[in-house]
Design an enzyme around this catalytic site. Structure first.
Site, PDB file in Angstrom:
ATOM      1  NE  ARG A  88      -3.484   2.767   0.657  1.00 55.54           N
ATOM      2  CZ  ARG A  88      -4.521   3.121   1.402  1.00 55.54           C
ATOM      3  NH1 ARG A  88      -5.065   2.255   2.220  1.00 55.54           N
ATOM      4  NH2 ARG A  88      -5.028   4.328   1.325  1.00 55.54           N
ATOM      5  NE  ARG A  97      -7.903   3.122  -1.342  1.00 57.73           N
ATOM      6  CZ  ARG A  97      -8.610   3.983  -0.670  1.00 57.73           C
ATOM      7  NH1 ARG A  97      -9.059   3.685   0.509  1.00 57.73           N
ATOM      8  NH2 ARG A  97      -8.886   5.160  -1.149  1.00 57.73           N
ATOM      9  CG  ASP A 100      -8.252   1.496   3.142  1.00 60.12           C
ATOM     10  OD1 ASP A 100      -7.346   1.919   3.881  1.00 60.12           O
ATOM     11  OD2 ASP A 100      -9.400   1.950   3.155  1.00 60.12           O
ATOM     12  CG  ASP A 102     -10.536   2.095   6.615  1.00 65.60           C
ATOM     13  OD1 ASP A 102      -9.401   2.597   6.745  1.00 65.60           O
ATOM     14  OD2 ASP A 102     -11.260   2.303   5.626  1.00 65.60           O
TER      15      ASP A 102
END
Length: 178
Positions: A88, A97, A100, A102
């Protein structure tokens, strides 16, 4: 990890560059292998239109529930380290990307720090995060309402399960050593 987890964290994984399914498999394996973390559940993989910056390929998104004894900031550090290990590069907000990861929720914690906000900002507005999360935790409350209720309120056009990538993730998790 101890028998009594400190918290259950809901994680959102996404990507739209390269072999995203392979990145998800690798990310889940790295998270599960980390001290103090056990990936307890994973959703199907959803193909979703880009959000924010629309002139890019569709994304693949999924959610995972992780039991953890890590503090929220330590879990964030782990997620960022896994992202970096998988290639990344942060170049553009909401841009393309490889991966990711989160933190969507962390138990019932409410955190508002410059680089860590839990529940994740705009979670309740984003079908790409709500759909996979509602699949594995429909009664999880965010902002006083179950995730499934939030999902019923948002636009879901273009959000659909990607059966092939979902099968790839499921197969990889079945053969992973315990």
């Amino acid at each position: 990890m101890s028998a009594e987890p400190r918290a259950v964290a809901a994680l959102g994984l996404g990507g739209n560059v390269g072999d995203v399914g392979a990145a998800f498999v690798a990310a889940l394996a790295r998270l599960d292998a980390a001290p103090g973390v056990r990936v307890a559940a994973v959703s199907s993989v959803y193909r979703t239109p880009p959000w924010g910056k629309r002139d890019q390929p569709d994304f693949l998104n999924m959610a995972a529930l992780a039991e953890t004894t890590l503090a929220p900031r330590a879990l964030l550090g782990l997620c960022l380290a896994v992202e970096r290990a998988l290639g990344r590069e942060r170049r553009e907000r909401w841009g393309p990307r490889t991966i990711d990861i989160d933190i969507l929720t962390f138990g019932d914690a409410a955190i508002d720090e410059p680089d860590l906000k839990v529940p994740h900002p705009r979670l309740t507005e984003r079908a790409f995060a709500l759909a996979p999360l509602a699949e594995i935790a429909p009664r999880l409350e965010v902002g006083g309402r179950p995730v499934g209720d939030w999902l019923a309120q948002v636009e879901r056009a273009g959000v659909a399960i990607d059966a092939a990538t979902s099968a790839k993730i499921a197969a990889a998790r079945r053969v992973a050593p315990d």
